[in-house]
Scaffold this active site. Structure first.
Site, PDB file in Angstrom:
ATOM      1  N   ARG A 113       0.809  -5.065   5.584  1.00  0.00           N
ATOM      2  CA  ARG A 113      -0.396  -5.635   4.975  1.00  0.00           C
ATOM      3  C   ARG A 113      -0.383  -7.143   5.178  1.00  0.00           C
ATOM      4  O   ARG A 113       0.710  -7.742   5.343  1.00  0.00           O
ATOM      5  CB  ARG A 113      -0.343  -5.320   3.457  1.00  0.00           C
ATOM      6  CG  ARG A 113      -1.571  -5.691   2.686  1.00  0.00           C
ATOM      7  CD  ARG A 113      -1.423  -5.365   1.207  1.00  0.00           C
ATOM      8  NE  ARG A 113      -2.703  -5.411   0.524  1.00  0.00           N
ATOM      9  CZ  ARG A 113      -2.865  -5.240  -0.784  1.00  0.00           C
ATOM     10  NH1 ARG A 113      -1.821  -5.009  -1.568  1.00  0.00           N
ATOM     11  NH2 ARG A 113      -4.059  -5.299  -1.326  1.00  0.00           N
ATOM     12  N   ARG A 155      -4.079  -1.384  -8.956  1.00  0.00           N
ATOM     13  CA  ARG A 155      -4.814  -2.568  -9.417  1.00  0.00           C
ATOM     14  C   ARG A 155      -6.167  -2.563  -8.752  1.00  0.00           C
ATOM     15  O   ARG A 155      -6.953  -1.652  -8.948  1.00  0.00           O
ATOM     16  CB  ARG A 155      -3.981  -3.835  -9.145  1.00  0.00           C
ATOM     17  CG  ARG A 155      -4.339  -5.036  -9.996  1.00  0.00           C
ATOM     18  CD  ARG A 155      -3.409  -6.207  -9.702  1.00  0.00           C
ATOM     19  NE  ARG A 155      -3.491  -6.679  -8.340  1.00  0.00           N
ATOM     20  CZ  ARG A 155      -4.324  -7.617  -7.893  1.00  0.00           C
ATOM     21  NH1 ARG A 155      -5.123  -8.231  -8.736  1.00  0.00           N
ATOM     22  NH2 ARG A 155      -4.335  -7.973  -6.613  1.00  0.00           N
ATOM     23  N   HIS A 174      12.302   0.699   0.835  1.00  0.00           N
ATOM     24  CA  HIS A 174      11.873  -0.669   1.153  1.00  0.00           C
ATOM     25  C   HIS A 174      12.923  -1.349   2.048  1.00  0.00           C
ATOM     26  O   HIS A 174      12.839  -2.549   2.298  1.00  0.00           O
ATOM     27  CB  HIS A 174      11.693  -1.499  -0.120  1.00  0.00           C
ATOM     28  CG  HIS A 174      10.441  -1.194  -0.903  1.00  0.00           C
ATOM     29  ND1 HIS A 174       9.226  -0.976  -0.310  1.00  0.00           N
ATOM     30  CD2 HIS A 174      10.225  -1.097  -2.247  1.00  0.00           C
ATOM     31  CE1 HIS A 174       8.300  -0.754  -1.247  1.00  0.00           C
ATOM     32  NE2 HIS A 174       8.892  -0.805  -2.431  1.00  0.00           N
ATOM     33  N   THR A 204       2.080   3.058  -2.357  1.00  0.00           N
ATOM     34  CA  THR A 204       1.729   4.101  -3.331  1.00  0.00           C
ATOM     35  C   THR A 204       0.615   5.001  -2.792  1.00  0.00           C
ATOM     36  O   THR A 204       0.604   6.209  -3.061  1.00  0.00           O
ATOM     37  CB  THR A 204       1.332   3.444  -4.677  1.00  0.00           C
ATOM     38  OG1 THR A 204       2.399   2.570  -5.065  1.00  0.00           O
ATOM     39  CG2 THR A 204       1.120   4.478  -5.766  1.00  0.00           C
ATOM     40  N   GLY A 258       0.809  -1.224   0.000  1.00  0.00           N
ATOM     41  CA  GLY A 258       0.000   0.000   0.000  1.00  0.00           C
ATOM     42  C   GLY A 258       0.838   1.267   0.000  1.00  0.00           C
ATOM     43  O   GLY A 258       0.334   2.369   0.261  1.00  0.00           O
TER      44      GLY A 258
HETATM   45  P1  PAP Z   1       5.171  -0.635  -4.224  1.00  0.00           P
HETATM   46  O1  PAP Z   1       5.711  -1.387  -3.061  1.00  0.00           O
HETATM   47  O2  PAP Z   1       5.742  -1.126  -5.522  1.00  0.00           O
HETATM   48  O3  PAP Z   1       5.248   0.838  -4.079  1.00  0.00           O
HETATM   49  P2  PAP Z   1       2.518  -0.684  -3.285  1.00  0.00           P
HETATM   50  O4  PAP Z   1       1.937   0.631  -3.599  1.00  0.00           O
HETATM   51  O5  PAP Z   1       2.992  -0.910  -1.892  1.00  0.00           O
HETATM   52  O6  PAP Z   1       3.628  -1.039  -4.322  1.00  0.00           O
HETATM   53  O7  PAP Z   1       1.414  -1.817  -3.554  1.00  0.00           O
HETATM   54  C1  PAP Z   1       0.518  -1.760  -4.598  1.00  0.00           C
HETATM   55  C2  PAP Z   1      -0.830  -2.106  -4.027  1.00  0.00           C
HETATM   56  O8  PAP Z   1      -1.427  -0.923  -3.479  1.00  0.00           O
HETATM   57  C3  PAP Z   1      -1.780  -2.594  -5.113  1.00  0.00           C
HETATM   58  O9  PAP Z   1      -2.615  -3.541  -4.447  1.00  0.00           O
HETATM   59  P3  PAP Z   1      -3.372  -4.718  -5.248  1.00  0.00           P
HETATM   60  O10 PAP Z   1      -2.389  -5.344  -6.187  1.00  0.00           O
HETATM   61  O11 PAP Z   1      -3.845  -5.668  -4.186  1.00  0.00           O
HETATM   62  O12 PAP Z   1      -4.505  -4.065  -5.936  1.00  0.00           O
HETATM   63  C4  PAP Z   1      -2.522  -1.318  -5.487  1.00  0.00           C
HETATM   64  O13 PAP Z   1      -3.761  -1.546  -6.114  1.00  0.00           O
HETATM   65  C5  PAP Z   1      -2.671  -0.673  -4.127  1.00  0.00           C
HETATM   66  N1  PAP Z   1      -2.864   0.784  -4.229  1.00  0.00           N
HETATM   67  C6  PAP Z   1      -2.186   1.664  -5.013  1.00  0.00           C
HETATM   68  N2  PAP Z   1      -2.669   2.906  -4.844  1.00  0.00           N
HETATM   69  C7  PAP Z   1      -3.662   2.825  -3.924  1.00  0.00           C
HETATM   70  C8  PAP Z   1      -4.564   3.781  -3.358  1.00  0.00           C
HETATM   71  N3  PAP Z   1      -4.522   5.064  -3.693  1.00  0.00           N
HETATM   72  N4  PAP Z   1      -5.469   3.336  -2.463  1.00  0.00           N
HETATM   73  C9  PAP Z   1      -5.545   2.030  -2.111  1.00  0.00           C
HETATM   74  N5  PAP Z   1      -4.716   1.080  -2.614  1.00  0.00           N
HETATM   75  C10 PAP Z   1      -3.793   1.467  -3.523  1.00  0.00           C
END
Ligand code: PAP
Length: 318
Positions: free
Chosen positions: A155, A284, A133, A73, A71
């Site tokens: 998470r 996603r 990270h 991002t 999460g």
């Molecule tokens: P990173 O470690 O590469 O930065 P990170 O952002 O931690 O990635 O994880 C991406 C997850 O956060 C995705 O989850 P999912 O694959 O289960 O869908 C992504 O959809 C989710 N995500 C990104 N932006 C948001 C947001 N604004 N609100 C809620 N969830 C988000």
């Protein structure tokens, strides 16, 4: 081009030769090395060593830390929006309209110290916002010892793994076989994945946050989803920028929502120049419990058992 056997830390205080470190192949082709208990992709490891030697934290720096796909991002959008609010301004005044969230909180190991062991960061305006990270034990000492604040997001490992698996397949080269979930899951459970082991990463920050709650705000993705308003208010207060009214909260929640970010032109195409991942693949589903669509009951039990065992006695539950 340097080979893995000649690569070594570029930091002056460390001369670790990569070929002296335990080595594994992750995601079929990426060579990883284990250093001080955690697994790294070689460029990240070089950058981590350089950051540890040279990064000087300021007391007002804000560091966003996480294991991948937890999460981050969401927080890369929320933290800059809270620190530099647009004050209800026009859509075009919002940096999120023209920047992928990655650009608003640059990564220490993926960008800042990548290929440059000692960049000059003195010109950056305070408060500086960084993300990482890196595990807690690997953080540059000045991050641990200065007054700077750390926000950590954790998470459910099952959802983090599934998110990672989708990300790797979404970014696979054309014509490449998709990564099988079985092999990658096995590797994740053994802790052999970028910045893994996942559970040790989370525990490092969790334990420190218990000792120093003023230093580390420990957030959970599931709680962020369940009570977004409450958790974002807590975040803003922790950052010293409490909201003055509910309209301010509404605006930030909307600006940083997955639905809005996913549909902004800047996030729909392009590739992050630092990690090579398609911008759109950072967004996603954002669901809690998506693992149910991908993991077998046996896989679920295996990972839950590891989580129970690792977190036993820690007071942490994911
Ligand atoms: P990173 O470690 O590469 O930065 P990170 O952002 O931690 O990635 O994880 C991406 C997850 O956060 C995705 O989850 P999912 O694959 O289960 O869908 C992504 O959809 C989710 N995500 C990104 N932006 C948001 C947001 N604004 N609100 C809620 N969830 C988000």
């Amino acid at each position: 081009m340097e080979t893995s056997s000649t690569l070594k830390s570029s930091s002056s205080s460390s001369s670790v030769l990569f070929d002296e470190l335990p080595r594994a192949i992750c995601w079929r082709m990426f060579e990883h090395y284990q250093w001080e208990g955690f697994w790294y992709y070689p460029p990240h490891l070089e950058a981590a060593m350089a950051a540890r030697s040279h990064f000087k934290a300021r007391d007002d720096d804000i560091i966003l830390a996480s294991c991948p796909k937890t999460g981050t991002t969401w927080l890369k959008a929320l933290i800059p929006s809270i620190i530099n609010p647009t004050g209800g301004g026009e859509e075009e005044d919002d940096p999120l309209v023209t920047n992928h969230p990655n650009a608003l909180m640059p990564s220490l190991e993926i960008k800042i110290y990548s290929g440059n062991p000692n960049p000059d960061l003195s010109g950056m305006l305070s408060p500086r916002l960084f993300r990482t990270h890196l595990p807690y034990s690997i953080l540059p000492e000045t991050i641990q010892k200065s007054g700077c604040k750390i926000v950590y997001i954790a998470r459910d490992p099952k959802d983090a793994f599934v998110s990672l698996w989708h990300l790797m397949n979404a970014n696979a080269a054309a014509g490449q076989e998709p990564h099988s979930i079985g092999d990658t899951f096995d590797s994740f459970c053994k802790g052999v994945h970028t910045f893994g082991p996942f559970h040790d990463h989370v525990l490092g920050y969790w334990n420190e946050s218990l000792k120093r709650p003023e230093k580390i705000l420990f957030l959970k993705y599931e709680e962020m989803k369940k009570d977004t308003r409450g958790q974002v208010k807590k975040l803003a207060s922790y950052l010293g920028k409490p909201f003055v009214n509910e309209e301010e909260v509404d605006e930030i929640l909307w600006r940083c929502s997955l639905e809005r970010l996913k549909n902004l032109e800047v996030n729909k195409s392009g590739i992050d120049p630092w990690d090579g991942l398609a911008y759109k693949t950072y967004f996603r589903l954002g669901n809690v419990g998506d693992w149910k669509n991908c993991l077998t009951p046996e896989m679920k039990d295996r990972l839950d058992d590891i989580t129970r065992e690792k977190f036993q006695g820690s007071g942490l539950d994911l």
